[in-house]
Design a protein around this motif. Sequence first.
Motif: not given
Length: 423
Positions: A15-19, A27-28, A57-59
């Motif tokens: 779970n990346c916690w990407g809010i 980003a880091d 998309q970056d990943l």
Amino acid sequence: MKPNFSLRLRVFNLNCWGIPYLSKHRADRVKRLGDFLNMESFDLALLEEVWSEQDFQDLRQKLLPTYPAAHYFRSGIIGSGLCVFSKHPIQEFTQHVFTLNGYPYMIHHGDWFCGKAVGLLVLHLSGLVLNAYVTHLHAEYNRQKDVYLAHRVAQAWELAQFIHHTSKKADMVLMCGDLNLHPKDLGCRLLKEWTGLCDAYLETRDFKGSEEGCTMVPENCYVNRRELEQFPLGIRIDYVLYKAVSGLYISCKTFKTTTGRDPHSGTPLSDHEALMATLCVRHSPPQHTSNPSHGPAERSALISVLREAWTELDQGMAQALWWATIAGYVIGLGLLLLALLCALAVGGGIREVAILLWTPSVGLVLGAGAVYLFHVQEAKGLCRARAELQHVLGRAREAQDLSPESQPALQPGRQEGDRAEEQ
């Protein structure tokens, strides 16, 4: 299939916690996650809470040489946050959005806007069909007074049913994700009992990671320690589950979790810990039983959890109907008030006051109408899940009195495996 057939499958889940705008150092962390996945070269990387499609998309661009296949599951207003990266070609993919997912007026929680779902990928590995599922259930915000419990139980049941109905042609089933359920919670027990999925943490003989396999630990600097006051070691809410549906045997050779920090830089990849499992798939010899026999204890446990889930959904439905009734009364009172204001405006006595009160009165009726419609829809969703559980519970009770040859009909998740053993 050759008698000495074997297949190794390395799986990663996080779970990346990407809010966007809220999660610290997003980003880091995404950049370092990509570096880590490239270095480890898993067969499958299944991720949750990748809320920004640009992050996906970056990943994807960064992981393309190592993971040529990828998919992002879109749903809801914000999105499901689910995505997957695979070293192997993806043959098919689909998703199922959960019927119930919290309340739209609980804006500070936000689950309703996310469109929580389960995503399915079909892969062909060495002539075998693998169904890989990734999911994220509704969050638990208050364990003592959990107003979302009925929704999460309904989601767990929908997840179990989706896995059952879509895995009939699969040789192997893999399910990863953030269930927001502790191992002994009702929804987790319901999912495992009905599908027959095995828990990698409980099955492996080689575990390395946080104590008790916890996936949210106080050592993680992104975790709010006050939320873990009752759980000094942390909580385990993220899972890698698996099973063999046909004449195969799957074992978890190794299982690892991170321990509150990145394996290399020392900074966590997320507020959740990453899961890494190595699964070994081999031919199941005739003398080996890939699924446990369903004796009286197993049948009793299934019936017990089905009954418990039915009761919880019944209570949730009663609560939804209560709110719908209250909203209905408010609508009626609002319409009466509008009629009175119209009469006052026509009479001309206090016309200016009537006009001033007209707009908030209309807003009250419209707001109550929206609440009424939502809770009616909620009650219908809970009623549907309750009806399914009642039917399955009835069949399970009938099967208690049947001969052992009829027992596999109890659990459709294990039915195919048992049938394969008999052939």
